[in-house]
Design a protein around this motif. Structure first.
Motif, mmCIF file in Angstrom:
data_model
loop_
_atom_site.group_PDB
_atom_site.id
_atom_site.type_symbol
_atom_site.label_atom_id
_atom_site.label_comp_id
_atom_site.label_asym_id
_atom_site.label_seq_id
_atom_site.Cartn_x
_atom_site.Cartn_y
_atom_site.Cartn_z
ATOM 1 N N ASN A 103 0.883 -1.269 -0.093
ATOM 2 C CA ASN A 103 -0.041 -0.067 0.017
ATOM 3 C C ASN A 103 0.886 1.326 -0.205
ATOM 4 N N LEU A 104 2.230 1.032 0.168
ATOM 5 C CA LEU A 104 2.970 2.181 0.533
ATOM 6 C C LEU A 104 3.538 2.775 -1.015
ATOM 7 N N ILE A 105 2.906 1.826 -1.997
ATOM 8 C CA ILE A 105 3.181 2.102 -3.339
ATOM 9 C C ILE A 105 2.482 3.565 -3.761
ATOM 10 N N VAL A 106 1.413 4.053 -3.001
ATOM 11 C CA VAL A 106 0.720 4.981 -3.207
ATOM 12 C C VAL A 106 1.472 6.483 -3.050
ATOM 13 N N MET A 107 2.773 6.257 -2.455
ATOM 14 C CA MET A 107 3.538 7.490 -2.509
ATOM 15 C C MET A 107 4.153 7.729 -4.030
ATOM 16 N N ALA A 108 4.444 6.626 -4.562
ATOM 17 C CA ALA A 108 5.011 7.008 -5.793
ATOM 18 C C ALA A 108 3.769 7.254 -6.786
ATOM 19 N N TRP A 109 2.661 7.055 -6.493
ATOM 20 C CA TRP A 109 1.441 7.162 -7.393
ATOM 21 C C TRP A 109 0.831 8.645 -6.995
ATOM 22 N N ALA A 110 0.868 9.005 -5.984
ATOM 23 C CA ALA A 110 0.714 10.461 -5.681
ATOM 24 C C ALA A 110 1.537 11.220 -6.350
ATOM 25 N N ASP A 111 2.887 11.006 -6.388
ATOM 26 C CA ASP A 111 3.846 11.890 -7.077
ATOM 27 C C ASP A 111 3.807 11.722 -8.757
ATOM 28 N N ARG A 112 2.789 10.649 -9.261
ATOM 29 C CA ARG A 112 2.825 10.540 -10.665
ATOM 30 C C ARG A 112 3.829 9.794 -11.271
ATOM 31 N N LYS A 113 4.584 9.005 -10.377
ATOM 32 C CA LYS A 113 5.747 8.098 -10.988
ATOM 33 C C LYS A 113 5.194 6.842 -11.266
ATOM 34 N N VAL A 114 4.206 6.404 -10.712
ATOM 35 C CA VAL A 114 3.221 5.191 -11.024
ATOM 36 C C VAL A 114 1.855 5.570 -11.385
ATOM 37 N N SER A 115 1.318 4.682 -12.470
ATOM 38 C CA SER A 115 0.102 4.964 -13.042
ATOM 39 C C SER A 115 -0.888 4.175 -12.085
ATOM 40 N N THR A 116 -2.235 4.581 -12.153
ATOM 41 C CA THR A 116 -3.210 3.898 -11.483
ATOM 42 C C THR A 116 -3.334 2.530 -11.949
ATOM 43 N N ALA A 117 -3.090 2.216 -13.405
ATOM 44 C CA ALA A 117 -3.249 0.764 -13.683
ATOM 45 C C ALA A 117 -1.826 -0.039 -13.084
ATOM 46 N N ALA A 118 -0.768 0.570 -13.246
ATOM 47 C CA ALA A 118 0.345 -0.289 -12.471
ATOM 48 C C ALA A 118 0.186 -0.284 -10.998
ATOM 49 N N LEU A 119 -0.292 0.622 -10.342
ATOM 50 C CA LEU A 119 -0.672 0.235 -8.960
ATOM 51 C C LEU A 119 -1.647 -0.681 -8.855
ATOM 52 N N LEU A 120 -2.791 -0.763 -9.284
ATOM 53 C CA LEU A 120 -3.767 -1.806 -9.227
ATOM 54 C C LEU A 120 -3.350 -3.143 -9.679
ATOM 55 N N ARG A 121 -2.496 -3.084 -10.734
ATOM 56 C CA ARG A 121 -1.928 -4.240 -11.204
ATOM 57 C C ARG A 121 -1.125 -4.960 -10.135
ATOM 58 N N ASN A 122 -0.465 -4.195 -9.625
ATOM 59 C CA ASN A 122 0.524 -4.838 -8.387
ATOM 60 C C ASN A 122 -0.364 -5.305 -7.138
ATOM 61 N N TRP A 123 -1.524 -4.626 -6.501
ATOM 62 C CA TRP A 123 -2.039 -4.719 -5.762
ATOM 63 C C TRP A 123 -2.861 -6.158 -6.065
ATOM 64 N N VAL A 124 -3.451 -6.519 -7.225
ATOM 65 C CA VAL A 124 -4.384 -7.503 -7.603
ATOM 66 C C VAL A 124 -3.387 -8.813 -7.556
ATOM 67 N N ILE A 125 -2.543 -8.625 -8.226
ATOM 68 C CA ILE A 125 -1.256 -9.839 -8.470
ATOM 69 C C ILE A 125 -1.118 -10.261 -7.087
ATOM 70 N N VAL A 126 -0.531 -9.639 -6.308
ATOM 71 C CA VAL A 126 0.094 -9.728 -4.836
ATOM 72 C C VAL A 126 -0.870 -10.143 -3.985
ATOM 73 N N TYR A 127 -2.116 -9.411 -4.139
ATOM 74 C CA TYR A 127 -3.068 -10.115 -3.188
ATOM 75 C C TYR A 127 -3.538 -11.505 -3.348
ATOM 76 N N LEU A 128 -3.873 -11.583 -4.734
ATOM 77 C CA LEU A 128 -4.325 -12.871 -4.978
ATOM 78 C C LEU A 128 -3.053 -14.061 -4.476
ATOM 79 N N ALA A 129 -2.022 -13.682 -4.912
ATOM 80 C CA ALA A 129 -0.677 -14.602 -4.868
ATOM 81 C C ALA A 129 -0.729 -14.878 -3.038
ATOM 82 N N ASN A 130 -0.717 -13.498 -2.219
ATOM 83 C CA ASN A 130 -0.708 -13.901 -0.909
ATOM 84 C C ASN A 130 -1.701 -14.729 -0.405
ATOM 85 N N ALA A 131 -3.002 -14.715 -0.905
ATOM 86 C CA ALA A 131 -4.347 -15.561 -0.490
ATOM 87 C C ALA A 131 -3.853 -17.080 -0.831
ATOM 88 N N LEU A 132 -3.324 -17.302 -2.087
ATOM 89 C CA LEU A 132 -2.943 -18.698 -2.449
ATOM 90 C C LEU A 132 -1.760 -19.178 -1.598
#
Length: 273
Positions: A103-132
């Motif tokens: 969730n700390l990636i939001v710092m880079a997102w707020a600085d516009r160095k990470v896109s919303t799509a890239a942020l959500l991509r990381n969260w979804v992949i990692v969240y599902l992998a954590n669950a598995l």
């Protein structure tokens, strides 16, 4: 007479021991966030699986530690929280991708160095992998028979933990999720400030012990704790499980992204108008 040997640079200037200052930590967290947001799919999946398993190891250790304790409520939960800290220690020191910390990636997102799509991509992949990863540990623990330790006492503790989580209202689970991930992300922040492994371990220990002792809710930990406790009783309540995971996940996002990442972004990275 033996000639004096020339001193090496490390002998003349010992490595610094002081923590990195907060402004420098903010820049480091942002740089790591950019790297995480652009990480390859397979790497995110594998490291996400590991993080789910690592948090499950901490949850296993917690469950055993609090079983049949006669120390009283506060000391027992304190000791259990210290045991649970194993999970984030493994994530940070051994290396893994944990949804709540990311969730700390939001710092880079707020600085516009990470896109919303890239942020959500990381969260979804990692969240599902954590669950598995966590679900895999549920299966392994059930097959291993370790819940039978103490004549089934560990299984009884696991069941009580799951029942307590399912008894929370949506509001309680949501706000406990906020409080939990504020502490988890602060633990990660403190780790970034530390310069060596022992300091990182101690940076993790107190915030994580606090969130566990206070009964706050961590979505990835619940991917292990709730199924294990329910299956230890011989059943599974899918509606109850989802009724906990949804508000806890939302709370985790708010706690880590808003109360830690965005606050520190405003303090140290936001450009003046």
């Amino acid at each position: 007479m033996q000639k004096d040997q020339p001193e090496t640079a490390s002998a003349v200037t010992p490595p610094p021991l002081d923590a990195y200052p907060p402004a420098q930590v903010a820049a480091m967290v942002e740089a790591v966030g950019i790297k995480k947001a652009n990480a390859p799919f397979l790497q995110l999946v594998m490291l996400g699986l590991l993080a789910g398993a690592f948090i499950a190891f901490g949850a296993m250790f917690y469950t055993l530690t609090v079983t049949d304790s006669t120390l009283g409520l506060g000391p027992t939960r304190l000791l259990g929280g210290a045991a649970f800290s194993l999970g984030l220690i493994l994530v940070v020191v051994a290396g893994a991708e944990l949804f709540t910390g990311n969730n700390l990636i939001v710092m880079a997102w707020a600085d516009r160095k990470v896109s919303t799509a890239a942020l959500l991509r990381n969260w979804v992949i990692v969240y599902l992998a954590n669950a598995l990863g966590a679900f895999g540990c549920v299966v392994l623990v059930l097959l291993s028979g370790t819940l039978g330790i103490g004549g089934g006492a560990v299984a009884e503790t696991a069941a009580r933990i799951a029942e307590g989580k399912l008894a929370l209202s949506f509001q309680e689970a949501f706000f406990r999720g906020i409080l939990c991930n504020a502490l988890v992300c602060l633990a990660v922040w403190l780790c970034m400030a530390a310069r060596e492994v022992v300091s990182k371990v101690f940076a993790i220990l107190f915030p994580i012990t606090a969130f566990v002792a206070l009964g706050f809710e961590h979505s990835v930990a619940n991917f292990y704790l709730i199924p294990t406790g329910l299956l230890a009783k011989g059943g599974f309540d899918l509606a109850g499980f989802l009724g906990n995971i949804l508000p806890v996940t939302l709370g985790n996002i708010v706690g880590g992204s808003l109360f830690v990442a965005l606050v520190y972004w405003v303090c140290y990275l936001r450009k003046a108008d």
